[in-house]
Write a protein that holds these residues in place. Structure first.
Motif, PDB file in Angstrom:
ATOM      1  N   PHE A 279       0.882  -1.813   0.097  1.00 23.09           N
ATOM      2  CA  PHE A 279      -0.117   0.182   0.250  1.00 23.09           C
ATOM      3  C   PHE A 279       0.664   0.759  -0.108  1.00 23.09           C
ATOM      4  N   LEU A 280       1.876   1.365   0.404  1.00 20.75           N
ATOM      5  CA  LEU A 280       3.006   2.161   0.724  1.00 20.75           C
ATOM      6  C   LEU A 280       2.960   3.210  -0.681  1.00 20.75           C
ATOM      7  N   ARG A 281       3.585   1.776  -1.359  1.00 19.57           N
ATOM      8  CA  ARG A 281       3.800   1.946  -2.838  1.00 19.57           C
ATOM      9  C   ARG A 281       2.929   2.444  -3.756  1.00 19.57           C
ATOM     10  N   LEU A 282       2.049   2.328  -3.639  1.00 21.73           N
ATOM     11  CA  LEU A 282      -0.029   2.714  -4.360  1.00 21.73           C
ATOM     12  C   LEU A 282       0.423   4.196  -3.802  1.00 21.73           C
ATOM     13  N   PHE A 283       0.422   4.234  -2.594  1.00 20.82           N
ATOM     14  CA  PHE A 283       0.595   6.140  -1.898  1.00 20.82           C
ATOM     15  C   PHE A 283       1.359   6.894  -2.723  1.00 20.82           C
ATOM     16  N   ARG A 284       2.387   6.411  -2.523  1.00 16.72           N
ATOM     17  CA  ARG A 284       3.529   7.515  -2.869  1.00 16.72           C
ATOM     18  C   ARG A 284       3.185   7.759  -4.562  1.00 16.72           C
ATOM     19  N   ARG A 285       2.862   6.850  -5.267  1.00 16.37           N
ATOM     20  CA  ARG A 285       2.732   6.544  -6.709  1.00 16.37           C
ATOM     21  C   ARG A 285       1.382   7.776  -6.970  1.00 16.37           C
ATOM     22  N   LEU A 286       0.865   8.310  -6.353  1.00 18.80           N
ATOM     23  CA  LEU A 286      -0.756   9.123  -6.101  1.00 18.80           C
ATOM     24  C   LEU A 286      -0.394  10.136  -6.450  1.00 18.80           C
ATOM     25  N   ARG A 287       1.145  10.465  -6.071  1.00 26.62           N
ATOM     26  CA  ARG A 287       1.553  12.106  -6.358  1.00 26.62           C
ATOM     27  C   ARG A 287       2.078  12.148  -7.381  1.00 26.62           C
ATOM     28  N   GLU A 288       2.267  10.692  -8.308  1.00 21.14           N
ATOM     29  CA  GLU A 288       3.028  11.324  -9.686  1.00 21.14           C
ATOM     30  C   GLU A 288       2.127  11.913 -10.860  1.00 21.14           C
ATOM     31  N   ALA A 289       0.290  11.425  -9.953  1.00 22.50           N
ATOM     32  CA  ALA A 289      -1.074  12.379 -11.014  1.00 22.50           C
ATOM     33  C   ALA A 289      -0.170  13.144 -11.325  1.00 22.50           C
ATOM     34  N   LYS A 290      -1.236  13.818 -12.256  1.00 22.15           N
ATOM     35  CA  LYS A 290      -1.528  15.149 -13.680  1.00 22.15           C
ATOM     36  C   LYS A 290      -2.743  15.774 -12.348  1.00 22.15           C
ATOM     37  N   GLY A 291      -3.659  15.121 -11.881  1.00 27.23           N
ATOM     38  CA  GLY A 291      -4.980  15.133 -11.037  1.00 27.23           C
ATOM     39  C   GLY A 291      -5.073  14.445 -10.596  1.00 27.23           C
ATOM     40  N   ILE A 292      -6.309  14.110  -9.628  1.00 30.36           N
ATOM     41  CA  ILE A 292      -6.874  13.384  -8.233  1.00 30.36           C
ATOM     42  C   ILE A 292      -8.112  13.804  -8.127  1.00 30.36           C
ATOM     43  N   MET A 293      -9.310  13.151  -9.336  1.00 28.30           N
ATOM     44  CA  MET A 293     -10.413  13.503  -8.796  1.00 28.30           C
ATOM     45  C   MET A 293     -11.456  12.376  -7.900  1.00 28.30           C
ATOM     46  N   VAL A 294     -11.609  13.082  -6.848  1.00 26.78           N
ATOM     47  CA  VAL A 294     -12.672  12.162  -5.682  1.00 26.78           C
ATOM     48  C   VAL A 294     -13.982  12.495  -6.131  1.00 26.78           C
ATOM     49  N   ASN A 295     -14.689  11.462  -5.641  1.00 20.24           N
ATOM     50  CA  ASN A 295     -15.751  10.423  -5.477  1.00 20.24           C
ATOM     51  C   ASN A 295     -16.353  11.806  -3.920  1.00 20.24           C
ATOM     52  N   THR A 296     -16.357  12.928  -3.959  1.00 18.23           N
ATOM     53  CA  THR A 296     -16.805  13.792  -2.646  1.00 18.23           C
ATOM     54  C   THR A 296     -17.339  15.159  -3.103  1.00 18.23           C
ATOM     55  N   PHE A 297     -17.619  15.890  -2.339  1.00 20.51           N
ATOM     56  CA  PHE A 297     -18.546  17.337  -2.653  1.00 20.51           C
ATOM     57  C   PHE A 297     -18.201  17.775  -1.779  1.00 20.51           C
ATOM     58  N   TYR A 298     -17.506  19.384  -2.117  1.00 15.28           N
ATOM     59  CA  TYR A 298     -16.868  20.442  -1.342  1.00 15.28           C
ATOM     60  C   TYR A 298     -17.404  20.566   0.004  1.00 15.28           C
ATOM     61  N   GLU A 299     -18.656  20.515   0.130  1.00 13.90           N
ATOM     62  CA  GLU A 299     -19.682  21.250   1.240  1.00 13.90           C
ATOM     63  C   GLU A 299     -20.339  19.485   2.514  1.00 13.90           C
ATOM     64  N   LEU A 300     -19.193  18.597   1.566  1.00  9.73           N
ATOM     65  CA  LEU A 300     -19.063  17.676   2.844  1.00  9.73           C
ATOM     66  C   LEU A 300     -17.560  17.550   3.562  1.00  9.73           C
ATOM     67  N   GLU A 301     -17.034  17.785   2.664  1.00 10.35           N
ATOM     68  CA  GLU A 301     -15.930  17.793   2.439  1.00 10.35           C
ATOM     69  C   GLU A 301     -14.417  18.890   3.357  1.00 10.35           C
TER      70      GLU A 301
END
Length: 484
Positions: A202-224
């Motif tokens: 899982f650390l390998r997965l987490f590190r590579r998230l930082r290489e993305a050009k952008g991250i879409m998240v299934n949430t909405f601003y008012e909640l989080e």
């Protein structure tokens, strides 16, 4: 601008797949220059990513297609749990299919050019393939923004401060994480982070998230808003809250059979005969099931509460099998003697559940849930209060969010753990279940009003000029700007 194509590579988990399709549909609605190709992997836990679902999406959208990758033989010595090794093994097939798309693009001036890969949070190793083709990678993160922040925090804690997160298991340590307004009990972290076997994966997965050009998240601003604001210091890729992304026509895309249609009709007719907000719905997700002893405690707790109930009761897979639960042929064999007769006037036991239609029904007054993120967003959308009973993955974290961070839920349990196909280490008593159900169905007015307000905001977020609508515009613009 020339037409652009996105290559989506979701994880082979039905909840991840369906929400990825929902964000794909929104992207296509937003910009007519976009088209999308899904590369679909098969696993024992995606089983019925129903072709009828694919077909209905193609018919509705037009500019979307699904290519099913060949099945792969996995080395039995690999830690195939959590699909990481399956995804790794599919990289050559992904490369082969994308090569075909490139040839197709180059063969005609009207063909779209590949604008980037959109990868699941579990598929980050495929960034290697995107890099080979010289295209950017984006992540579609199917959990909460606060959990995304937690993955970054744990990775930095391990790599930069040399702290071993597995030492938090069963500890009383509280963490001050930038993505949370409240102190976080470290023992509520997912088992994958607290266990020595899976932490390196899982650390390998987490590190590579930082290489993305952008991250879409299934949430909405008012909640989080707190979590989303915590990403604005320039240390992370751009984070776009674009949800809640829900498949609100869920049963229509399920594996449609006459039997399921009959079950659906029967459930809805039963609910039609119940008073408004009187029924507690119990469901523990597509992977949730309990042993006989715990089933009996749930049944006793329900009966003692006196509340009406609709209970999705599933049979665990055989020991050692990494499979989804199935429906009981005869539920009476695992229930207390006489339970079905004694509760026949107020309760209904079902197997498979058309969850979206159930939560949308006015007779539902509460939801005892495993706190999967999709189920959590559905409960918010339909303004149905939750009593938390997490089981695996990041569900304990989601329970913490709902109870402590958002103040929207009742606690039956917050750190209950029943990993896939393993016996739980504890039995939750009938008395504890009864108390939780009573609190849920008699929830205080302030919590009720807060949930109603956030439910309305979840719907407004997706409307024109709503927060998620606006963030999605930014995603499209960034994707176009980043095209190679």
């Amino acid at each position: 601008m020339k037409n652009a194509e996105l290559v989506f590579i979701p994880a082979p988990i039905i909840g991840h797949f369906v929400s990825a399709v929902e964000v794909a549909k929104l992207l296509l609605e937003r910009d007519e220059r976009l088209s999308i190709t899904f590369l679909v992997m098969k696993s024992s836990l995606s089983t019925k990513i129903a072709r009828s679902y694919n077909d209905s999406v193609i018919a509705a959208c037009g500019r979307i297609r699904f290519i099913h990758l060949p099945e792969v033989e996995l080395d039995p010595n690999l830690p195939s749990r959590f699909f990481i090794s399956l995804i790794e093994a599919q990289k050559p097939h992904v490369k082969e299919e994308v090569s075909k798309l490139v040839i197709e693009s180059e063969s005609s001036p009207d063909s779209p050019r590949i604008a980037g890969f959109v990868l699941d949070m579990f598929s980050t190793s495929i960034i290697d393939v995107a890099n080979e083709f010289g295209v950017p990678s984006y992540i579609f993160f199917t959990s909460a923004a606060a959990f995304l922040g937690t993955t970054f925090y744990i990775q930095a804690l391990h790599d930069e401060q040399k702290v071993d997160p597995t030492e938090f298991k069963n500890s009383d340590v509280e963490l001050a994480m930038p993505c949370l307004a409240s102190p976080f009990p470290a023992k509520v972290l997912p088992s994958s982070v607290l266990g020595k076997d899976f932490l390196p994966l899982f650390l390998r997965l987490f590190r590579r998230l930082r290489e993305a050009k952008g991250i879409m998240v299934n949430t909405f601003y008012e909640l989080e808003s707190h979590a989303i604001n915590s990403f604005s210091d320039g240390n992370y890729p751009p984070v776009y809250p674009v949800g809640p992304l829900l498949n609100l026509n869920g049963h229509e895309h399920d594996v449609v059979s006459d039997i399921r249609k009959d079950i659906h009709r029967d459930i809805m007719q039963w609910l039609d005969h119940q008073p408004s907000s009187s029924v507690v719905y119990l469901c523990f997700g597509s992977m949730g099931s309990f042993g006989v002893e715990q089933v009996k405690e749930i049944a006793c707790g329900l009966e003692q509460s006196g509340h009406r109930f609709l209970w999705s009761l599933r049979q665990p897979p055989p020991n050692g099998k990494m499979e989804a639960p199935s429906d009981y042929v005869n539920p009476a064999e695992v229930l207390p003697e006489g339970f079905l007769d004694r509760t026949s006037e107020i309760g209904k036991i079902i197997g498979w559940a058309p969850q979206v239609d159930i939560l949308a029904h006015p007779s539902i007054g509460g939801f005892v849930s495993h706190c999967g993120w999709n189920s959590t967003l559905e409960s918010i959308w339909f303004d149905v209060p939750i009593a938390t009973w997490p089981m695996h993955a990041e569900q304990q974290f989601n329970a913490f969010l709902m109870i402590v961070e958002f103040g929207l839920a009742i606690e039956i349990q917050m750190n209950y753990r029943k990993e896939f196909n393993m016996d739980a280490c504890e039995i939750v008593s009938a008395e504890e279940i009864e108390k939780g159900i009573r609190c849920l169905m008699e929830i205080d007015i302030k919590k009720k009003e807060k949930l109603k307000e956030i439910s309305e905001k979840s719907r407004k977020a997706l409307m024109k000029d709503g927060s998620s609508y606006t963030w999605l515009d930014r995603v499209v613009q960034d994707m176009i700007d980043n095209m190679p």
